[in-house]
Every structure is written in structure tokens, then in C-alpha cells.
Design a protein around this motif. Structure first.
Motif, mmCIF file in Angstrom:
data_model
loop_
_atom_site.group_PDB
_atom_site.id
_atom_site.type_symbol
_atom_site.label_atom_id
_atom_site.label_comp_id
_atom_site.label_asym_id
_atom_site.label_seq_id
_atom_site.Cartn_x
_atom_site.Cartn_y
_atom_site.Cartn_z
ATOM 1 N N LYS A 186 -36.758 -51.942 28.326
ATOM 2 C CA LYS A 186 -37.906 -51.846 27.434
ATOM 3 C C LYS A 186 -37.970 -53.071 26.525
ATOM 4 O O LYS A 186 -36.970 -53.728 26.285
ATOM 5 C CB LYS A 186 -37.776 -50.602 26.536
ATOM 6 N N PRO A 187 -39.150 -53.330 25.962
ATOM 7 C CA PRO A 187 -39.242 -54.418 24.974
ATOM 8 C C PRO A 187 -38.575 -53.997 23.662
ATOM 9 O O PRO A 187 -38.441 -52.810 23.376
ATOM 10 C CB PRO A 187 -40.748 -54.614 24.804
ATOM 11 N N ALA A 188 -38.197 -54.980 22.860
ATOM 12 C CA ALA A 188 -37.526 -54.712 21.590
ATOM 13 C C ALA A 188 -38.465 -53.971 20.637
ATOM 14 O O ALA A 188 -39.662 -54.219 20.589
ATOM 15 C CB ALA A 188 -37.056 -56.011 20.967
ATOM 16 N N LEU A 189 -37.880 -53.071 19.874
ATOM 17 C CA LEU A 189 -38.591 -52.278 18.876
ATOM 18 C C LEU A 189 -38.862 -53.164 17.656
ATOM 19 O O LEU A 189 -38.016 -53.957 17.257
ATOM 20 C CB LEU A 189 -37.695 -51.103 18.482
ATOM 21 N N SER A 190 -40.025 -53.012 17.057
ATOM 22 C CA SER A 190 -40.312 -53.792 15.855
ATOM 23 C C SER A 190 -39.620 -53.153 14.655
ATOM 24 O O SER A 190 -39.326 -51.953 14.650
ATOM 25 C CB SER A 190 -41.820 -53.877 15.601
ATOM 26 N N LEU A 191 -39.402 -53.949 13.642
ATOM 27 C CA LEU A 191 -38.806 -53.456 12.402
ATOM 28 C C LEU A 191 -39.661 -52.339 11.824
ATOM 29 O O LEU A 191 -39.136 -51.293 11.419
ATOM 30 C CB LEU A 191 -38.668 -54.606 11.396
ATOM 31 N N ASN A 192 -40.965 -52.527 11.784
ATOM 32 C CA ASN A 192 -41.847 -51.500 11.209
ATOM 33 C C ASN A 192 -41.816 -50.202 12.004
ATOM 34 O O ASN A 192 -41.858 -49.115 11.413
ATOM 35 C CB ASN A 192 -43.276 -52.032 11.079
ATOM 36 N N ASP A 193 -41.748 -50.284 13.336
ATOM 37 C CA ASP A 193 -41.664 -49.065 14.150
ATOM 38 C C ASP A 193 -40.362 -48.320 13.891
ATOM 39 O O ASP A 193 -40.339 -47.090 13.812
ATOM 40 C CB ASP A 193 -41.785 -49.395 15.644
ATOM 41 N N PHE A 194 -39.259 -49.061 13.741
ATOM 42 C CA PHE A 194 -37.960 -48.429 13.465
ATOM 43 C C PHE A 194 -37.976 -47.770 12.088
ATOM 44 O O PHE A 194 -37.528 -46.641 11.923
ATOM 45 C CB PHE A 194 -36.840 -49.458 13.567
ATOM 46 N N LYS A 195 -38.538 -48.461 11.095
ATOM 47 C CA LYS A 195 -38.607 -47.878 9.754
ATOM 48 C C LYS A 195 -39.510 -46.642 9.745
ATOM 49 O O LYS A 195 -39.208 -45.665 9.066
ATOM 50 C CB LYS A 195 -39.074 -48.924 8.739
ATOM 51 N N SER A 196 -40.579 -46.660 10.519
ATOM 52 C CA SER A 196 -41.449 -45.475 10.630
ATOM 53 C C SER A 196 -40.705 -44.302 11.245
ATOM 54 O O SER A 196 -40.858 -43.157 10.798
ATOM 55 C CB SER A 196 -42.690 -45.790 11.470
ATOM 56 N N ALA A 197 -39.891 -44.585 12.267
ATOM 57 C CA ALA A 197 -39.099 -43.523 12.897
ATOM 58 C C ALA A 197 -38.090 -42.938 11.899
ATOM 59 O O ALA A 197 -37.879 -41.722 11.856
ATOM 60 C CB ALA A 197 -38.380 -44.060 14.132
ATOM 61 N N ILE A 198 -37.474 -43.799 11.087
ATOM 62 C CA ILE A 198 -36.519 -43.326 10.072
ATOM 63 C C ILE A 198 -37.233 -42.452 9.054
ATOM 64 O O ILE A 198 -36.769 -41.343 8.723
ATOM 65 C CB ILE A 198 -35.830 -44.525 9.371
ATOM 66 N N ARG A 199 -38.374 -42.915 8.539
ATOM 67 C CA ARG A 199 -39.115 -42.136 7.541
ATOM 68 C C ARG A 199 -39.575 -40.796 8.109
ATOM 69 O O ARG A 199 -39.497 -39.764 7.437
ATOM 70 C CB ARG A 199 -40.295 -42.948 7.025
ATOM 71 N N SER A 200 -40.041 -40.784 9.350
ATOM 72 C CA SER A 200 -40.457 -39.523 9.985
ATOM 73 C C SER A 200 -39.282 -38.567 10.098
ATOM 74 O O SER A 200 -39.410 -37.364 9.841
ATOM 75 C CB SER A 200 -41.040 -39.784 11.375
ATOM 76 N N HIS A 201 -38.125 -39.105 10.486
ATOM 77 C CA HIS A 201 -36.932 -38.277 10.625
ATOM 78 C C HIS A 201 -36.503 -37.717 9.270
ATOM 79 O O HIS A 201 -36.150 -36.545 9.159
ATOM 80 C CB HIS A 201 -35.803 -39.096 11.260
ATOM 81 N N GLN A 235 -36.175 -33.239 5.436
ATOM 82 C CA GLN A 235 -36.511 -32.691 4.128
ATOM 83 C C GLN A 235 -37.300 -31.390 4.287
ATOM 84 O O GLN A 235 -37.045 -30.424 3.569
ATOM 85 C CB GLN A 235 -37.315 -33.706 3.329
ATOM 86 N N ALA A 236 -38.212 -31.357 5.222
ATOM 87 C CA ALA A 236 -38.997 -30.138 5.462
ATOM 88 C C ALA A 236 -38.104 -28.990 5.914
ATOM 89 O O ALA A 236 -38.384 -27.827 5.614
ATOM 90 C CB ALA A 236 -40.083 -30.420 6.501
ATOM 91 N N ASN A 237 -37.029 -29.303 6.640
ATOM 92 C CA ASN A 237 -36.115 -28.280 7.130
ATOM 93 C C ASN A 237 -34.957 -28.017 6.163
ATOM 94 O O ASN A 237 -34.053 -27.255 6.468
ATOM 95 C CB ASN A 237 -35.538 -28.681 8.491
ATOM 96 N N GLY A 238 -34.970 -28.713 5.000
ATOM 97 C CA GLY A 238 -33.917 -28.527 4.000
ATOM 98 C C GLY A 238 -32.565 -29.091 4.406
ATOM 99 O O GLY A 238 -31.540 -28.643 3.917
#
Length: 194
Positions: A168-183, A188-191
Motif C-alpha cells: 500500500k502507499p504510505a499513510l499521511s500524517l493527517n490520516d494517522f492523526k485522524s485515526a488516533i483521534r477517532s480511536h 472515551q464513548a465506551n469509558g
């Protein structure tokens, strides 16, 4: 009275050798990286300072790596943040830790930090908690894993990084940070967030 370096460092190195032989670093997966980290941030290395700390058998060299924090994703690192790592060079004497990440002033990283100040390398999974930020040919920020491979998918973490990195192509910094924030939002929603 000064003691010879060998009398001070060899007991520590011997003790570390026993720990290193008894410890295997299992690469953390994405969930483990995010969950175990107390601080997650993107920043630029602005300083490296090595010094002796401790007394007797605990006498050792540590290096403080200071970052200008560009983006905090978890925890509150402030505008600048320093991690304390075992090893470094003071007055021509070097103490090295195998597989410890090496930092250089001016580098940009995304770090997953745990137990800073009490762990010999305060990154989740040692080198696995560091992602180098580098520009690709088009000028986009891309990520390299602790092993120097392109990060292509969060699913490659904790698994066969080499195989996934080739497909696969390399992940962008912004995509990785978005994945971290989503996680983090899902935790947080699950406590489950620490």
C-alpha cells in the motif's frame, strides 16, 4: 575520589543485560499504542542534553530529548515536552541501549509516551512508539515506523509490518492523526480512556 567508569557502569550494564535477555518487546497493535500512551503528540526535536544521574550502581547517563509540541493528541504535553531516555554521551563516555531510538535536532516525530522519567525508554513498545515524519516527493508528510518502514495502515502495527508496507502507499500524517483521534473518541464513548 573518582571511581573508574567500569566499576560504575558495568554493574548497571550487566543488570540491563539480564533484563534485556528476559524481556521481549512484542510490537503493540494500534489499540495498544493508543491505550497505553499517557501522552501522544507530534513535535520537532529542539534539543538533546545528556548527563550523569544516580549514585553507585545506579550511576548512569540519561539523555533528555526536548520537543516543540506542534499537536497534542492525548494528554497535555504543553508547548514543549522532554522525554528522558537511558543512554547518551557525556565527556567522551558513551552509554548505549540496543534498539533505542536515536533523535536528531530538527527531526519531526509523532510519539506515544508512557512512564516518562521512570521507564528506560519512555515510548510504548520502545521503538514502536515513535513515528518519523518525512516529506515524500510531492511534499506531503508521511510516516515511517520505528523500523524505518513506511506506515501504510494502522492494521500493519503489531503484525507483519514489512508485508503490509510493500502493498500500500504510505499513510499521511493527517490520516494517522485522524485515526488516533477517532480511536480516542471511541474509547472515551465506551469509558475506556485513561
Amino acid at each position: 575520589m573518582k571511581k573508574p567508569l567500569g566499576l560504575l557502569v558495568y554493574p548497571l550494564l550487566f543488570a540491563l543485560g539480564l533484563v534485556a535477555n528476559a524481556t521481549t518487546v512484542i510490537p503493540p497493535n494500534f489499540d495498544q499504542l493508543v491505550s497505553r500512551a499517557q501522552i501522544i503528540f507530534e513535535g520537532e526535536v529542539t534539543g538533546l542534553q545528556s548527563q550523569w544521574i544516580g549514585e553507585g550502581a545506579q550511576h548512569r547517563i540519561v539523555t533528555f530529548v526536548t520537543f516543540k509540541v506542534d499537536d497534542a493528541l492525548k494528554g497535555d504535553p504543553g508547548a514543549t515536552y522532554s522525554i528522558r531516555m537511558l543512554g547518551g554521551t557525556v565527556d567522551g563516555r558513551t552509554m548505549a541501549v540496543t534498539d533505542a531510538p536515536k533523535f536528531t535536532v530538527g527531526e519531526r516525530d509523532l510519539l506515544f509516551v508512557e512512564n516518562n522519567g521512570s521507564q528506560f525508554i519512555p515510548l510504548v513498545g520502545i521503538q514502536h512508539g515513535r513515528f518519523r515524519v518525512q516529506k515524500d516527493q510531492s511534499g506531503q508528510d508521511r510516516l515511517l515506523t520505528g523500523e524505518g518502514r513506511p506506515l501504510t495502515d494502522v492494521g500493519q502495527l503489531g503484525g507483519d509490518e514489512a508485508a503490509v508496507a510493500q502493498t500500500k502507499p504510505a499513510l499521511s500524517l493527517n490520516d494517522f492523526k485522524s485515526a488516533i483521534r477517532s480511536h480516542l473518541n471511541a474509547q472515551q464513548a465506551n469509558g475506556k480512556i485513561r
